[in-house]
Design an enzyme around this catalytic site. Structure first.
Site, PDB file in Angstrom:
ATOM      1  N   GLU A 163       0.798  -1.236   0.000  1.00 36.18           N
ATOM      2  CA  GLU A 163       0.000   0.000   0.000  1.00 36.18           C
ATOM      3  C   GLU A 163       0.829   1.283   0.000  1.00 36.18           C
ATOM      4  O   GLU A 163       0.734   2.096   0.927  1.00 36.18           O
ATOM      5  CB  GLU A 163      -0.938   0.012   1.215  1.00 36.18           C
ATOM      6  CG  GLU A 163      -1.958  -1.094   1.200  1.00 36.18           C
ATOM      7  CD  GLU A 163      -2.922  -1.029   2.396  1.00 36.18           C
ATOM      8  OE1 GLU A 163      -2.757  -0.166   3.263  1.00 36.18           O
ATOM      9  OE2 GLU A 163      -3.824  -1.864   2.440  1.00 36.18           O
ATOM     10  N   GLU A 357      -4.991  -8.534   0.997  1.00 41.96           N
ATOM     11  CA  GLU A 357      -5.577  -8.200   2.308  1.00 41.96           C
ATOM     12  C   GLU A 357      -7.066  -7.995   2.120  1.00 41.96           C
ATOM     13  O   GLU A 357      -7.499  -7.392   1.139  1.00 41.96           O
ATOM     14  CB  GLU A 357      -5.030  -6.881   2.877  1.00 41.96           C
ATOM     15  CG  GLU A 357      -3.659  -6.944   3.433  1.00 41.96           C
ATOM     16  CD  GLU A 357      -3.242  -5.607   4.077  1.00 41.96           C
ATOM     17  OE1 GLU A 357      -4.120  -4.800   4.443  1.00 41.96           O
ATOM     18  OE2 GLU A 357      -2.032  -5.391   4.189  1.00 41.96           O
TER      19      GLU A 357
HETATM   20  O1  IFM Z   1      -3.627  -2.964   9.316  1.00 36.87           O
HETATM   21  C1  IFM Z   1      -3.679  -2.445   8.037  1.00 36.87           C
HETATM   22  C2  IFM Z   1      -2.508  -2.950   7.208  1.00 36.87           C
HETATM   23  O2  IFM Z   1      -1.300  -2.693   7.806  1.00 36.87           O
HETATM   24  C3  IFM Z   1      -2.531  -2.290   5.857  1.00 36.87           C
HETATM   25  N1  IFM Z   1      -3.806  -2.459   5.228  1.00 36.87           N
HETATM   26  C4  IFM Z   1      -4.984  -2.131   5.977  1.00 36.87           C
HETATM   27  C5  IFM Z   1      -4.956  -2.825   7.329  1.00 36.87           C
HETATM   28  C6  IFM Z   1      -6.211  -2.439   8.132  1.00 36.87           C
HETATM   29  O3  IFM Z   1      -6.279  -1.066   8.296  1.00 36.87           O
END
Ligand code: IFM
Length: 460
Positions: A163, A357
């Site tokens: 990200e 994710e």
């Molecule tokens: O915890 C975070 C992660 O580190 C990056 N993506 C989103 C998750 C939830 O906010």
């Protein structure tokens, strides 16, 4: 129809969010170690000094992953654990930790998917200008070489950045995350370009130093829009917001995805940046656009759009109605984001898709019966995975799914208030309890998703 037979069922976490051991075995400080010390920067001044103490308890954690039947675990490497000052001497103790973790995973039949950067930049590199310094791409490539030389005899799946739009936006534009800066727009685009160069040079380093054939990907967040209906006009509107409609923003998909997967910044985006755009040297775009093997994408909550009434390009936001379901963080529950996300990104970039994710935070607690009942996470998983399976049925090449997160962890500026895990962590005793959703996910894995209901998109 089930998921493909070789579908990868996994869960994810990241170094600073779970490891703890912030100063153990010569680890250098990261920008997050520094940021957490600023009073009020993080909810109730929480920090990652101990976190889930995964550094010492990884064997127990791997055993729980094995019990859940995970095929894969997505972990990140802490750069300052490997090279405490970011450049220069390498810590053999730091590398040894990841040796132990990867050996334990492989012994448990779990494939490690390794992300090289999930936000814990060595503090010493922040003092050298961090991503504003063009040398950052060489620092990152060098760190990548060290990791790949050591682990690639066992690791076959790599991701460069997690990200980048989020750590740049929240860390360097709004200052809500580490390092807490608020840079000018031209500095942000320069940093973005250097991050992309770092990505490209890291891909080259992985391919140059790997000891076996491997797959390389990227795990961005993206600007995503769900078409309000499946009418062609609404679909075009959603795509137009995601891939056109250029504006002066560092979140635009044209800044992060097109350069990596198509080898260029969209002209419309550079026009929108004007003289605040990045300086692009000869060869940069080739470096950034190194071929990748898969498209990783983190998807949580997306907004919904419909075609504009006046027929112009772009889309009109359709707000979620009053009382619409949200997570503890207030994020709307939007399962069809997985359906449209997998379809749109596959259509545009033509790579196998991994959802790197996806998950939700809840106020989970251990009940009097000693269990953690989290029916809302079970419902969330059911809906999102049913939507993902439908995308696969409709032709998107969906290769795997990583639930965020394998265990409760340090949720950045929200500290330990938000619980995202399949495994509950008691931060006083560090006891782990597999939540009901962890058992449910195990069953989904065992049946390769055939136990998911066949929900039509409109009902998801
Ligand atoms: O915890 C975070 C992660 O580190 C990056 N993506 C989103 C998750 C939830 O906010």
């Amino acid at each position: 129809m089930p998921f493909p037979n070789d579908f990868v069922w996994g869960a994810a976490a990241a170094s600073y969010q779970i490891e703890g051991a912030a100063r153990a075995d010569g680890k250098g400080p990261s920008v997050w170690d520094m940021f957490c010390k600023k009073a009020g920067a993080v909810f109730q001044n929480h920090h990652g000094d101990v976190a889930c103490d995964h550094y010492h308890r990884y064997r127990e954690d791997v055993a729980l992953m094995q019990q859940m039947g995970l095929h894969a675990y997505r972990l990140s490497i802490s750069w300052p654990r490997i090279i405490p000052q970011g450049i220069g001497p390498v810590s053999s103790a730091g590398l040894a930790f990841y040796d132990r973790l990867i050996d334990a995973l492989l012994a448990a039949g779990i494939e490690p998917y390794v992300t090289l950067f999930h936000w814990d930049l060595p503090l010493a590199l922040y003092h050298r200008g961090s991503w504003l310094n063009r040398d950052s791409s060489d620092w990152f490539a060098d760190y990548t070489r060290v990791v790949v030389e050591r682990l690639s005899d066992r690791v076959k799946n790599w991701m460069t950045f997690n990200e980048p739009s989020i750590f740049l936006g929240m860390g360097y534009q709004t200052g809500i995350h580490a390092p807490g800066d608020r840079l000018r727009f031209a500095e942000l685009t320069r940093a973005a370009h250097n991050i992309l160069l770092s990505h490209g040079k890291a891909v080259q380093a992985i391919r140059a130093y790997t000891k076996q054939s491997c797959r390389v990907g990227f795990a961005p967040a993206a600007v995503g829009r769900i078409p309000h209906t499946d009418s062609p006009l609404d679909i075009v509107a959603a795509k137009s917001v995601m891939f056109g409609s250029f504006e002066k923003s560092i979140s635009h998909n044209g800044l992060w995805l097109d350069p990596v997967f198509l080898g260029e910044y969209p002209k419309g985006l550079l026009d929108a940046f004007g003289d605040e755009g990045p300086e692009i040297l000869d060869g940069d775009m080739t470096t950034i656009g190194q071929p990748l093997d898969f498209f990783g994408i983190n998807i949580y909550a997306w907004e919904r759009v419909k075609a504009k009434a006046d027929g112009k390009s772009g889309g009109e936001l359709v707000p979620y109605p009053v009382g619409y379901p949200v997570t503890a963080l207030g994020w709307p529950v939007t399962p069809d984001a997985l359906y449209w996300g997998a379809r749109f990104f596959h259509e545009r970039y033509r790579k196998p898709i991994f959802i790197t994710e996806n998950g939700l935070s809840l106020r989970d607690l251990v009940s009097v019966d000693g269990k953690v009942h989290d029916p809302q996470r079970i419902d969330f998983l059911t809906r999102y995975l049913a939507a993902l399976r439908r995308a696969s049925e409709h032709g998107a090449d969906v290769a795997g799914y990583f639930q965020w997160s394998v265990m409760d962890n340090f949720e950045w500026a929200q500290g330990y208030r938000e619980r995202f895990g399949l495994i509950h962590v008691d931060y006083q005793t560090l006891a782990r309890t597999v939540k009901d959703s962890g058992h449910f996910y195990a069953e989904i894995i065992r049946k390769n998703g055939s136990n998911l209901p066949d929900l039509p998109l409109s009902a998801i």
